[in-house]
Design an enzyme around this catalytic site. Structure first.
Site, PDB file in Angstrom:
ATOM      1  N   LYS A 139      24.937 -11.612  61.143  1.00 20.71           N
ATOM      2  CA  LYS A 139      26.297 -11.397  60.647  1.00 20.71           C
ATOM      3  C   LYS A 139      27.289 -11.717  61.746  1.00 20.71           C
ATOM      4  CE  LYS A 139      26.034  -6.498  61.791  1.00 20.71           C
ATOM      5  NZ  LYS A 139      27.075  -6.485  62.830  1.00 20.71           N
ATOM      6  N   CYS A 163      29.122  -0.459  63.206  1.00 27.28           N
ATOM      7  CA  CYS A 163      28.274  -1.238  62.299  1.00 27.28           C
ATOM      8  C   CYS A 163      27.398  -0.363  61.416  1.00 27.28           C
ATOM      9  CB  CYS A 163      27.466  -2.262  63.090  1.00 27.28           C
ATOM     10  SG  CYS A 163      28.563  -3.495  63.841  1.00 27.28           S
ATOM     11  N   ASP A 223      21.832  -3.906  64.724  1.00 30.09           N
ATOM     12  CA  ASP A 223      22.267  -4.521  65.988  1.00 30.09           C
ATOM     13  C   ASP A 223      21.636  -3.920  67.253  1.00 30.09           C
ATOM     14  OD1 ASP A 223      23.897  -5.728  64.114  1.00 30.09           O
ATOM     15  OD2 ASP A 223      25.794  -5.132  65.015  1.00 30.09           O
TER      16      ASP A 223
END
Ligand SMILES: [Zn+2]
Length: 205
Positions: free
Chosen positions: A113, A158, A15
């Site tokens: 995601k 994450c 990310d």
């Protein structure tokens, strides 16, 4: 050019998006500072994957979708507790794009995601219901990868959830902390580091 890591190893950059950098909707302190370290690390790998948080508008993880709730509160949803976040990484918005200084030319897979409206997904492998797979474990196995190195944003969400799931899926797993930054709410970083150590995740500088 061939990296120092062989063909059984893959780097997963988690990310590295503008909404997680200073000025973004859910800024991780120093989030933009990882870019040079990520680029350097990526050059040492033959294989690199990037994940992209990718929510529809009105996503369940957004505090704005729950009247009377504020960001960083925790609520109960169908699959258990869920932290609420400011609206972030909405599909197709500038905040969902990757930091422009990242060198992504050699990236082999971008795995998105968090696109199911009613399930959040911290992990690159499994969504927050801990049942819905993203398909990443199957992809890695089919490609013959045995060891995963994770870095990115954020170390205590994450990156952390991805590392735990990578171990559970049977991969040797490392986290490059110097190419990651944490949100660190309510001691979440210390807790994540401890849980990763216990799961056999190798913590690198
Ligand atoms: Zn998200």
């Amino acid at each position: 050019m061939s990296g120092s890591h062989g063909d059984r190893e893959v780097l997963i950059v988690t990310d590295p998006q503008l909404d997680f950098c200073p000025g973004g909707a859910l800024a991780v302190p120093g989030g933009d500072q990882i870019v040079p370290a990520v680029n350097r690390l990526a050059r040492s790998f033959n294989h690199v994957i990037v994940t992209q948080d990718w929510h529809p508008a009105g996503h369940l993880s957004f505090a704005s979708a729950h009247p009377g709730r504020a960001p960083f509160e925790t609520i109960e949803v169908a699959y258990g507790p869920q932290t609420l976040w400011p609206d972030h990484c909405v599909q197709g918005t500038p905040g969902a794009t990757f930091h422009p200084a990242l060198d992504l030319a050699r990236v082999e897979l971008i795995i998105r995601k968090g696109y199911h409206a009613t399930i959040d997904s911290y992990s690159a492998f499994r969504e927050n219901d801990r049942k819905t797979p993203t398909g990443l474990a199957g992809y890695l196995r089919e490609r013959g990868f045995e060891r995963v190195t994770l870095c990115g944003l954020a170390s205590d969400f994450c990156v952390y959830y991805s590392a735990i799931d990578a171990r559970e899926a049977g991969f040797a797993t490392a986290v490059a902390l110097g190419a990651s930054r944490a949100i660190d709410i309510d001691g979440s970083l210390a807790q994540a580091l401890q849980a990763m150590r216990e799961a056999g995740v190798e913590l690198l500088e």
